[in-house]
Design a protein around this motif. Structure first.
Motif, mmCIF file in Angstrom:
data_model
loop_
_atom_site.group_PDB
_atom_site.id
_atom_site.type_symbol
_atom_site.label_atom_id
_atom_site.label_comp_id
_atom_site.label_asym_id
_atom_site.label_seq_id
_atom_site.Cartn_x
_atom_site.Cartn_y
_atom_site.Cartn_z
ATOM 1 N N TRP A 154 -12.983 3.625 3.686
ATOM 2 C CA TRP A 154 -11.877 4.322 4.340
ATOM 3 C C TRP A 154 -12.326 4.477 5.789
ATOM 4 O O TRP A 154 -12.982 3.565 6.311
ATOM 5 C CB TRP A 154 -11.540 5.649 3.620
ATOM 6 N N ARG A 212 -7.454 1.120 14.087
ATOM 7 C CA ARG A 212 -7.009 0.770 12.732
ATOM 8 C C ARG A 212 -6.122 -0.484 12.728
ATOM 9 O O ARG A 212 -5.838 -1.047 11.676
ATOM 10 C CB ARG A 212 -6.265 1.946 12.096
ATOM 11 N N ASP A 250 2.258 2.552 3.464
ATOM 12 C CA ASP A 250 1.407 3.748 3.586
ATOM 13 C C ASP A 250 2.164 5.019 3.201
ATOM 14 O O ASP A 250 1.788 6.117 3.617
ATOM 15 C CB ASP A 250 0.822 3.889 5.004
ATOM 16 N N HIS A 280 -8.916 -0.575 7.445
ATOM 17 C CA HIS A 280 -9.836 0.562 7.628
ATOM 18 C C HIS A 280 -11.222 0.169 8.115
ATOM 19 O O HIS A 280 -11.972 1.023 8.582
ATOM 20 C CB HIS A 280 -9.968 1.435 6.367
ATOM 21 N N GLU A 328 -8.427 2.329 -2.475
ATOM 22 C CA GLU A 328 -8.644 2.501 -1.036
ATOM 23 C C GLU A 328 -9.960 3.239 -0.858
ATOM 24 O O GLU A 328 -10.038 4.450 -0.988
ATOM 25 C CB GLU A 328 -7.493 3.293 -0.412
ATOM 26 N N HIS A 340 0.802 -1.236 0.000
ATOM 27 C CA HIS A 340 0.000 0.000 0.000
ATOM 28 C C HIS A 340 0.826 1.272 0.000
ATOM 29 O O HIS A 340 1.702 1.458 0.845
ATOM 30 C CB HIS A 340 -0.925 0.047 1.227
ATOM 31 N N HIS A 371 -2.563 -2.631 5.115
ATOM 32 C CA HIS A 371 -1.717 -1.722 5.907
ATOM 33 C C HIS A 371 -2.302 -1.530 7.303
ATOM 34 O O HIS A 371 -2.883 -0.514 7.615
ATOM 35 C CB HIS A 371 -1.470 -0.395 5.172
HETATM 36 ZN ZN LIG Z 1 -5.151 3.862 4.522
#
Ligand SMILES: [Zn+2]
Length: 309
Positions: free
Chosen positions: A135, A205, A264, A173, A108, A7, A194
């Motif tokens: 998200w 998260r 990320d 997410h 995403e 990612h 991620h």
């Molecule tokens: Zn993200």
């Protein structure tokens, strides 16, 4: 070193010009965290996400997706001597053998579908190979980690449609209710592209131990995120040891064949020693020293390669 990163948000950052000069939009050389030119000579497969901001829904989301996709294609074409879009791991290996970076397109935020199941086919056509359902906020598919309810009826219908199209459902997410609903519905392996360990750093998260074990027991994949806020609760001085604690914990949970990287880059603040893509080479050296070469190679390449094969 072989590197497979699940990612980054570089496409969005460059296309939208986030904290960059107006003419600084080239994927080859730029002031962003990730640039093709800074990884020449490395064996590298990068997942490039089209990030869907939560403020775009419906027609606006479709337009935003299509604009980002055009930018991605344009960059692939401008820099075709350095990079090529691929659909799976064997294709990535072939492109890397030609001395180029391999690029896998991902999304995403399921708002890219704009509530229309027919758009899964459009994503497939574009070569999208993985999509997070949400998200942080709510969209047509369900709610992200800012709220606590799970999927909508549309979100539940999207899972088999993605599987049919060969697009991996990415559970990063999602909130916990959403994660477990996807886990229950999915017939194919899932990826958390991620997300780190919630036992090591308490953040919604990050993955709970049960979630990680589920991924491990179902041939899934989880990418370590370099964002300081997901690595440590005190985000001021994040060291290699903080990152290694997530890796160690996941390994204790049976994650040797599950762990991968999900940097990320260009979507998050990362520690200074991991501030841009070329620092990944230093991370590789430190990971080899800490966990041994065999496990490090699985995390850097082997596990994601198997998954995307
Ligand atoms: Zn993200």
């Amino acid at each position: 070193m072989y590197l497979f990163d699940l990612h980054c948000d570089t496409i969005t950052r460059l296309n939208d010009g986030v904290r960059l000069e107006p003419n600084d939009r080239s994927l080859l050389l730029n002031a962003a965290q990730l640039a093709l030119g800074r990884m020449r000579g490395e064996n590298w497969c990068q997942c490039f996400a089209i990030f869907m901001p939560d403020e775009y829904r419906g027609r606006d989301a479709v337009d935003y997706y299509e604009r980002s996709y055009r930018y991605f294609l344009e960059q692939m074409s401008f820099h075709s001597a350095y990079v090529e879009q691929v659909q799976n791991a064997p294709e990535a290996e072939a492109v890397i053998a030609q001395g180029k970076a391999a690029a896998i397109l991902t999304v995403e935020g399921g708002s890219a579908l704009a509530g229309d199941l027919g758009r899964v086919e459009r994503l497939r056509e574009c070569g999208v190979r993985m999509m997070t359902l949400t998200w942080n906020g709510e969209n047509e598919l369900g709610s992200g980690n800012l709220t606590s309810h799970g999927l909508t009826d549309f979100g539940r219908a999207v899972i088999p449609a993605l599987e049919e199209a060969g697009i991996v459902a990415d559970v990063s997410h999602l909130n916990d209710a959403g994660f477990w609903e996807v886990a229950r519905l999915a017939k194919r392996p899932l990826c958390a592209s991620h997300s780190n360990s919630r036992s090591v750093c308490e953040h919604l998260r990050n993955l709970t131990d049960d979630q990680f074990r589920f991924l491990a027991e179902h041939q899934g994949l989880a990418g370590i995120n370099y964002y300081v806020g997901f690595l440590a609760e005190e985000a001021a001085n994040v060291t290699f040891d903080h990152l290694a604690a997530h890796v160690s914990h996941f390994l204790e949970l049976g994650g040797e064949d599950v762990l991968a990287l999900g940097s990320d880059f260009d979507g998050a603040d990362t520690p200074p020693w991991l501030s841009s893509v070329e620092h990944t080479c230093g991370l590789y050296t430190r990971m080899c020293a800490e966990f041994g070469r065999e496990i490090t190679d699985k995390i850097f390449w082997g596990n994601a390669f198997r998954f995307f094969s």
